[in-house]
Enzyme design. Structure first.
Site, mmCIF file in Angstrom:
data_model
loop_
_atom_site.group_PDB
_atom_site.id
_atom_site.type_symbol
_atom_site.label_atom_id
_atom_site.label_comp_id
_atom_site.label_asym_id
_atom_site.label_seq_id
_atom_site.Cartn_x
_atom_site.Cartn_y
_atom_site.Cartn_z
ATOM 1 C CE1 TYR A 54 73.849 47.215 32.667
ATOM 2 C CE2 TYR A 54 72.145 48.393 31.435
ATOM 3 C CZ TYR A 54 72.673 47.976 32.644
ATOM 4 O OH TYR A 54 72.036 48.298 33.819
ATOM 5 N NE ARG A 57 68.015 46.477 29.270
ATOM 6 C CZ ARG A 57 67.851 47.471 30.153
ATOM 7 N NH1 ARG A 57 68.675 47.594 31.194
ATOM 8 N NH2 ARG A 57 66.880 48.339 30.019
ATOM 9 C CD GLN A 87 61.198 56.321 35.554
ATOM 10 O OE1 GLN A 87 61.554 55.766 36.600
ATOM 11 N NE2 GLN A 87 59.942 56.329 35.148
ATOM 12 C CG ASN A 88 61.938 54.036 28.814
ATOM 13 O OD1 ASN A 88 61.787 53.532 29.935
ATOM 14 N ND2 ASN A 88 60.929 54.279 28.009
ATOM 15 C CG HIS A 105 67.174 55.990 35.155
ATOM 16 N ND1 HIS A 105 66.003 55.291 35.382
ATOM 17 C CD2 HIS A 105 67.283 56.868 36.186
ATOM 18 C CE1 HIS A 105 65.460 55.703 36.506
ATOM 19 N NE2 HIS A 105 66.207 56.673 37.014
ATOM 20 N N GLY A 170 53.669 54.411 31.221
ATOM 21 C CA GLY A 170 54.521 53.228 31.209
ATOM 22 C C GLY A 170 55.563 53.162 32.291
ATOM 23 C CB THR A 171 57.023 54.836 34.823
ATOM 24 O OG1 THR A 171 57.830 54.665 35.993
ATOM 25 C CG2 THR A 171 56.175 56.083 34.960
ATOM 26 C CB SER A 172 56.051 50.544 38.324
ATOM 27 O OG SER A 172 57.471 50.720 38.508
#
Ligand code: APR
Length: 228
Positions: A54, A57, A87-88, A105, A170-172
């Site tokens: 982290y 990142r 979710q980012n 998240h 932009g999310t699967s």
């Protein structure tokens, strides 16, 4: 009264800012094992490896800027009530200027006591082993690991249930319970998907703008402004 647009965003909206997604060919999960860096067991077994993942990142995040996709959503606020459920864990929506952002998240620029999840501190630098929260317990990323509760889920579902226009970008939609929020969109609400690849978006019918976010989202926002 402005119509309410709800956006469910994922890593793909930040890809063109230079942040890795997770499941694209060279994504984070192609280079790191989830069980090594994104589970409570990993944190207990090898906290330094998790903290370093982290920290890397976070350093990367502080080098990048929001892109035209994030900015398009800010401009949309002139015409609509815009609520973003993301979710980012990056802060690019906020840095672009979006007013209402819910992080399902967690947030990379926050850390919390490993003992008390309510003790949260701002973090812009690295977090090291032995660095403690005000309660004296080790600091950990304020991020939801796989297998952990998603405390903001109920709030996210409430926001989605009030959508009058719904956008997925932009999310699967591969990770639950976040992906399940699509099921809270009221029937009859126009749904739009901005993604360069096909995404199975459950039983909902989406108008798919098969483009990258920095191109597809400004295009969609202009369409919404002129049609709703
Ligand atoms: N513009 C728009 N979409 C893009 C772009 C782009 N430039 N580049 C990639 N995408 C799309 C991909 O096609 C894919 O559908 O973004 C999506 C990225 O999917 P994932 O990598 O799975 O990311 P995401 O859906 O956000 O992951 C969800 O998984 O690991 C967990 O907690 C993590 O929040 C994350 C969750």
């Amino acid at each position: 009264m402005k119509k309410r647009v709800v956006v469910l965003s994922g890593a793909g909206i930040s890809a063109e800012s230079g942040l890795d997604t997770f499941r694209d060919s060279n994504g984070l999960w192609a280079n790191y094992r989830i069980e090594d860096v994104c589970t409570p067991e990993a944190l207990a077994r090898n906290p330094e490896r998790v903290l370093d993942f982290y920290n890397m990142r976070r350093r990367q995040l502080l080098q990048v800027e929001p892109n035209d996709a994030h900015i398009a959503l800010v401009n949309l606020e002139r015409h609509f009530q815009v609520d973003i459920v993301t979710q980012n864990i990056d802060d690019l929506h906020e840095r672009a200027g979006s007013s209402n952002v819910l992080h399902l998240h967690g947030e990379l620029l926050k850390s919390r006591s490993i003992k008390n999840p309510d003790i949260i501190v701002e973090t812009r630098g690295d977090v090291s082993l032995g660095e403690c929260a005000p309660d004296g317990a080790q600091l950990r990323p304020h991020v939801v690991f796989f297998g952990e509760e998603v405390p903001e889920l109920e709030r996210g579902a409430k926001i989605v249930s009030l959508a009058e226009i719904f956008i997925v970008v932009g999310t699967s939609l591969a990770v639950y319970p976040a992906a399940g929020l699509v099921n809270y969109v009221p029937y009859g609400v126009p749904c739009f998907l901005v993604d360069p690849t096909d995404v199975k978006a459950s039983y909902r019918v989406f108008k798919h703008i098969k483009k990258r976010a920095s191109e597809g989202l400004p295009e969609l926002c202009s369409l919404l402004i002129s049609n709703f």
